[in-house]
Write a protein that holds these residues in place. Sequence first.
Motif, short mmCIF file in Angstrom:
data_model
loop_
_atom_site.label_atom_id
_atom_site.label_comp_id
_atom_site.label_asym_id
_atom_site.label_seq_id
_atom_site.Cartn_x
_atom_site.Cartn_y
_atom_site.Cartn_z
N THR A 24 0.83 -1.21 0.00
CA THR A 24 0.00 0.00 0.00
C THR A 24 0.86 1.26 0.00
N ASP A 43 -1.41 3.95 1.60
CA ASP A 43 -1.19 3.42 2.94
C ASP A 43 -1.93 4.28 3.98
N TYR A 44 -1.83 3.88 5.23
CA TYR A 44 -2.59 4.54 6.29
C TYR A 44 -2.25 6.02 6.39
N ASP A 45 -0.97 6.37 6.34
CA ASP A 45 -0.60 7.78 6.48
C ASP A 45 -1.20 8.62 5.36
N ARG A 55 -5.03 8.78 5.99
CA ARG A 55 -5.34 9.60 7.16
C ARG A 55 -5.17 11.09 6.87
N TYR A 76 -8.33 2.33 9.42
CA TYR A 76 -7.61 1.63 8.37
C TYR A 76 -7.21 0.27 8.91
N SER A 84 -5.77 -3.72 8.36
CA SER A 84 -4.91 -4.55 7.52
C SER A 84 -4.84 -5.98 8.03
N GLN A 136 -8.12 5.27 13.63
CA GLN A 136 -6.87 4.62 14.01
C GLN A 136 -6.54 3.50 13.02
N TYR A 137 -5.31 2.99 13.16
CA TYR A 137 -4.86 1.86 12.36
C TYR A 137 -5.02 0.59 13.18
N GLU A 149 -4.69 -3.89 12.87
CA GLU A 149 -4.19 -4.97 12.02
C GLU A 149 -4.22 -6.30 12.76
#
Length: 403
Positions: A114, A120-122, A125, A133, A135, A206-207, A209
Amino acid sequence: MAEDQIDPDRTNEGALAGLRVLDLSQVMSGPYCTMMLADLGADVIKIESPDAGDQSRRSWGYSVIGEDSRAFLSLNRNKRSVVLDLKADAGRDRFFELVRSADIVVENFRPGTTTRLGVDYDAVRAVNPKIIYASISGFGQTGPYANYPGYDLIAQAMTGVMSVMGEPGRAPIKSAIPIADLGAGMFLTIAILGAVVARGRTGDGQYVETSLFEAALAMSVWESTEFWSTGKSPQPIGSANRMSAPYQALATKDGYLTIGANNEKFWRILCDVLDAPDLIADPRFIDNDARLTNREILAAELQARFRTRTTDEWVEDLLAAGVPAGPIRDYQQVLTSDPHTRAREMVISFDHPVEGTTYALGSPLKLRGTPVSSHPSPPPLLGEHTEEVLHDLTDHQTGRAGD
């Protein structure tokens, strides 16, 4: 409210109605997660590549009439498909436009993918700080195995699961049910719902996983307990239980049954049903510890008695006496003629535009106030909803610009 009553004020919308999920995942673990979210009422938009979409559409399972496999159909109901090329600037731009109105992004690429794609998350966001997010990967985003390929078989092997499967003295086998894949999907769903609740309290996304490795290992509750209790690696024990005996499958005159005499009360009742007072008095079986120590001898003693009558005869008598028991059935029996499967709505069907009437497993999630629909929308054709979703996006942006 009585157990058999339905709340008259319940809503027709699912429990997660109003939540939008952008689903970048494919094959099994991620789609299983997002299917549960979709069953619960979330608007799941499946983002697929323009070449062939989700890998499981073409290369997994059985294709019957059209090109989409039954594997894909089994995991993608209640979703909308949008084709976007995330490797191209225009496709990424469209994705980020969708991100602005989304609540959740789900992906199950190998770690780093990603980031290379720029989604990707950053990056997500930065566009929507409230995004959750989520994963799934084979072995997690960190650690020495992070870049290993993410396959259920490999996760089962490397977590010890395969070392305890099957019969003693036989070659290692895997669980036929892909517990690492499906377990990761379930665990990620739990993490997402936890993050949704937390966001309602804090306002922050938030992330989250999980991984196939952690899912398989997390389910090894009894095996890890045995190791920490004895200092020895658990070994295969067939259908038996590591913590109590007798608790396993045994042959009858015409098939197999399972019994769960996992306490002294059930053990004594079982011996009464078998007309075997000698087993109660036998010091080898005097308590659960003794029965575990002599599990194979006990199984042979029980086996000799169970072989004298049919499965149905034994199960009827055991259940009447209060001993947990059940027949071993195959999937044809379970899916076509079992009245409980039907009563619990665990077989459903949908009308697919290519395949026609297609059967699938129903949802195990039973919510009385916001029930899961037993009449789902069919899994989408590749890109079926691209125009619809992007048109709605354009309308939304136009309306926002005019405010």
